[in-house]
Design a protein around this motif. Sequence first.
Motif, mmCIF file in Angstrom:
data_model
loop_
_atom_site.group_PDB
_atom_site.id
_atom_site.type_symbol
_atom_site.label_atom_id
_atom_site.label_comp_id
_atom_site.label_asym_id
_atom_site.label_seq_id
_atom_site.Cartn_x
_atom_site.Cartn_y
_atom_site.Cartn_z
ATOM 1 N N ASP A 188 55.540 22.122 36.697
ATOM 2 C CA ASP A 188 55.758 23.296 37.551
ATOM 3 C C ASP A 188 57.195 23.240 38.064
ATOM 4 O O ASP A 188 57.477 22.756 39.143
ATOM 5 C CB ASP A 188 54.720 23.419 38.678
ATOM 6 C CG ASP A 188 54.497 22.153 39.479
ATOM 7 O OD1 ASP A 188 54.732 21.057 38.941
ATOM 8 O OD2 ASP A 188 54.092 22.259 40.653
ATOM 9 N N HIS A 229 53.912 30.720 41.475
ATOM 10 C CA HIS A 229 53.208 29.680 42.245
ATOM 11 C C HIS A 229 52.361 30.329 43.348
ATOM 12 O O HIS A 229 52.204 29.789 44.435
ATOM 13 C CB HIS A 229 54.232 28.716 42.856
ATOM 14 C CG HIS A 229 53.836 27.261 42.861
ATOM 15 N ND1 HIS A 229 54.368 26.331 42.018
ATOM 16 C CD2 HIS A 229 52.956 26.576 43.638
ATOM 17 C CE1 HIS A 229 53.841 25.133 42.279
ATOM 18 N NE2 HIS A 229 52.977 25.258 43.258
ATOM 19 N N GLY A 230 51.850 31.507 43.042
ATOM 20 C CA GLY A 230 51.028 32.211 44.025
ATOM 21 C C GLY A 230 51.803 32.564 45.287
ATOM 22 O O GLY A 230 51.225 32.683 46.372
ATOM 23 N N GLY A 251 45.948 31.770 33.689
ATOM 24 C CA GLY A 251 45.509 30.732 34.618
ATOM 25 C C GLY A 251 44.906 31.381 35.854
ATOM 26 O O GLY A 251 45.358 32.435 36.294
ATOM 27 N N ILE A 252 43.880 30.753 36.368
ATOM 28 C CA ILE A 252 43.260 31.190 37.627
ATOM 29 C C ILE A 252 43.197 29.938 38.505
ATOM 30 O O ILE A 252 42.639 28.923 38.065
ATOM 31 C CB ILE A 252 41.837 31.757 37.396
ATOM 32 C CG1 ILE A 252 41.877 32.938 36.417
ATOM 33 C CG2 ILE A 252 41.185 32.145 38.720
ATOM 34 C CD1 ILE A 252 40.494 33.494 36.032
ATOM 35 N N ALA A 253 43.749 29.997 39.692
ATOM 36 C CA ALA A 253 43.819 28.766 40.499
ATOM 37 C C ALA A 253 42.899 28.791 41.721
ATOM 38 O O ALA A 253 41.882 28.104 41.755
ATOM 39 C CB ALA A 253 45.260 28.498 40.904
ATOM 40 N N ARG A 254 43.227 29.591 42.742
ATOM 41 C CA ARG A 254 42.493 29.503 44.017
ATOM 42 C C ARG A 254 40.976 29.666 43.871
ATOM 43 O O ARG A 254 40.225 28.908 44.489
ATOM 44 C CB ARG A 254 43.055 30.516 45.012
ATOM 45 C CG ARG A 254 44.503 30.225 45.472
ATOM 46 C CD ARG A 254 44.989 31.367 46.345
ATOM 47 N NE ARG A 254 46.308 31.205 46.916
ATOM 48 C CZ ARG A 254 47.433 31.700 46.385
ATOM 49 N NH1 ARG A 254 47.405 32.353 45.229
ATOM 50 N NH2 ARG A 254 48.586 31.551 47.006
ATOM 51 N N GLY A 256 46.945 19.124 39.298
ATOM 52 C CA GLY A 256 48.176 19.107 40.101
ATOM 53 C C GLY A 256 48.712 17.689 40.254
ATOM 54 O O GLY A 256 48.166 16.728 39.716
ATOM 55 N N PRO A 293 45.923 28.105 51.901
ATOM 56 C CA PRO A 293 46.125 28.674 50.564
ATOM 57 C C PRO A 293 47.084 29.863 50.525
ATOM 58 O O PRO A 293 47.213 30.522 49.498
ATOM 59 C CB PRO A 293 44.715 29.121 50.177
ATOM 60 C CG PRO A 293 44.025 29.382 51.470
ATOM 61 C CD PRO A 293 44.661 28.526 52.518
ATOM 62 N N GLY A 344 46.809 35.963 41.056
ATOM 63 C CA GLY A 344 45.960 37.083 41.448
ATOM 64 C C GLY A 344 45.021 37.599 40.382
ATOM 65 O O GLY A 344 44.448 38.684 40.528
ATOM 66 N N HIS A 378 44.984 21.592 52.318
ATOM 67 C CA HIS A 378 44.918 23.058 52.304
ATOM 68 C C HIS A 378 43.504 23.613 52.426
ATOM 69 O O HIS A 378 43.315 24.744 52.871
ATOM 70 C CB HIS A 378 45.559 23.600 51.017
ATOM 71 C CG HIS A 378 46.991 23.198 50.858
ATOM 72 N ND1 HIS A 378 47.963 23.498 51.789
ATOM 73 C CD2 HIS A 378 47.642 22.502 49.875
ATOM 74 C CE1 HIS A 378 49.133 23.007 51.394
ATOM 75 N NE2 HIS A 378 48.956 22.402 50.243
ATOM 76 N N LYS A 411 55.227 17.236 38.570
ATOM 77 C CA LYS A 411 56.240 17.917 39.392
ATOM 78 C C LYS A 411 57.642 17.506 38.923
ATOM 79 O O LYS A 411 57.809 16.457 38.297
ATOM 80 C CB LYS A 411 56.038 17.537 40.861
ATOM 81 C CG LYS A 411 54.758 18.081 41.446
ATOM 82 C CD LYS A 411 55.027 18.918 42.690
ATOM 83 C CE LYS A 411 53.761 19.530 43.233
ATOM 84 N NZ LYS A 411 53.288 20.678 42.439
HETATM 85 C C1 LIG Z 1 46.854 25.167 47.788
HETATM 86 C C2 LIG Z 1 47.573 25.329 46.497
HETATM 87 C C3 LIG Z 1 48.094 24.211 45.859
HETATM 88 C C4 LIG Z 1 48.746 24.358 44.631
HETATM 89 N N1 LIG Z 1 49.210 23.246 43.987
HETATM 90 C C5 LIG Z 1 49.828 23.365 42.784
HETATM 91 C C6 LIG Z 1 50.285 22.214 42.082
HETATM 92 O O1 LIG Z 1 50.108 21.071 42.505
HETATM 93 N N2 LIG Z 1 50.926 22.412 40.901
HETATM 94 C C7 LIG Z 1 51.119 23.653 40.380
HETATM 95 O O2 LIG Z 1 51.705 23.788 39.321
HETATM 96 N N3 LIG Z 1 50.686 24.756 41.025
HETATM 97 C C8 LIG Z 1 50.056 24.630 42.204
HETATM 98 N N4 LIG Z 1 49.603 25.761 42.854
HETATM 99 C C9 LIG Z 1 49.849 27.090 42.249
HETATM 100 C C10 LIG Z 1 48.714 27.554 41.358
HETATM 101 O O3 LIG Z 1 48.539 26.737 40.236
HETATM 102 C C11 LIG Z 1 48.943 29.003 40.862
HETATM 103 O O4 LIG Z 1 50.163 29.061 40.169
HETATM 104 C C12 LIG Z 1 48.966 30.024 41.983
HETATM 105 O O5 LIG Z 1 48.058 29.702 43.007
HETATM 106 C C13 LIG Z 1 48.697 31.439 41.474
HETATM 107 O O6 LIG Z 1 47.412 31.559 40.919
HETATM 108 P P1 LIG Z 1 46.162 32.157 41.750
HETATM 109 O O7 LIG Z 1 46.616 33.443 42.359
HETATM 110 O O8 LIG Z 1 45.093 32.328 40.732
HETATM 111 O O9 LIG Z 1 45.813 31.158 42.805
HETATM 112 C C14 LIG Z 1 48.915 25.642 44.061
HETATM 113 C C15 LIG Z 1 48.366 26.751 44.717
HETATM 114 C C16 LIG Z 1 47.705 26.609 45.897
HETATM 115 C C17 LIG Z 1 47.118 27.830 46.562
#
Ligand SMILES: Cc1cc2nc3c(=O)[nH]c(=O)nc-3n(C[C@H](O)[C@H](O)[C@H](O)COP(=O)(O)O)c2cc1C
Length: 338
Positions: free
Chosen positions: A174, A236-237, A289-292, A122, A36, A270, A94, A149
Amino acid sequence: MNYQEVINEAKTCMGAYCKVCPVCNGRACKNQMPGPGAKGVGDTAIRNYEKWQEIRVNMDTICENKPVDTSLELFGKTFRFPFFAGPVGAVQLHYGKKYDDMTYNEVLVRACSEAGIAAFTGDGTNPAVMEGAAKAIAKAGGAGIPTVKPWNIETIREKMALCKEAGSFAVAMDIDAAGLPFLKNLTPPAGSKTVEELREIAQMAGVPFIVKGVMTVRGALKAKEAGASAIVVSNHGGRVLDQCPATAEVLMDIVDALDGSGVKVLVDGGIRSGVDVFKALAMGADAVGIARPFVTAVYGGGEEGVKLYIEKIGAELADTMAMCGVHDVKSITREMIY
Ligand SMILES: Cc1cc2nc3c(=O)[nH]c(=O)nc-3n(C[C@H](O)[C@H](O)[C@H](O)COP(=O)(O)O)c2cc1C
């Protein structure tokens, strides 16, 4: 189950890379990809998190004592909270084998929709990922945002047809995925798009089109020109370009540049608490948005884990709103942060 139990369970099954830290701040996984972490030096995810922490919230409780309304209106739909689960692809690679993208999206989309928010899903090289996401979103009555994508136009057309069948209320791309190593080496090639190409894609979507991965005013204006209904200010983190600024650092300039345009602004990177959500809204974001952390919630507690996490962030937001003297999300303003 409570949220701590979700975290404890996640620790047993998250694979070799994610350390399920008490706060997901980008430190322990730094530049761990696969995993991650972030690209290159790996400090962009850390910076994303830390810049929100530098902002403080202004308390003001001299106001009417009435319940707060955390709901958000977006594209004609009402959500309980102004945050979404962000898209995460290749979860097995991941985060370990407990889920694959199909089972992950199925759990996430359903749980988010039942809890009154929506999940972005995703995309991957395996066509089954988008097919599975489309099915999950259709089952949730369209409450999900497939994130396509930037493939070549024929592939995008096929994926957009799936999104349409799913009845998703919006579709995202994205655009910054151009920086992902796996996308660079494909035939036919995938990658960045011109304004004209993006306009064609936005029209193809047939529903509000969200451009995810905008970090500059210039990029935001190009997304607007292409007909985007919303953008996600996102790096994209940290996974697509090393040494980007944090999203909190560029958010206000982008909000100001799009002021009055009708283009909605979302932001991610973050954001880890309801207080952070509040800060982003105060800076002018319409939603976040919150992802991880949603991955941790799914691995540690399945649907229940996701719902507990949503309630936790929602309750923190409601508390912050009450303590800052604001009763609905539209009324959160810049004077409320320090
Ligand atoms: C393992 C992983 C896979 C990700 N896959 C995608 C994806 O398929 N499409 C996308 O738009 N963003 C993807 N992201 C980015 C997240 O959507 C997000 O923009 C990024 O992690 C920041 O948010 P966070 O800090 O809350 O995680 C991915 C992030 C991680 C960590």
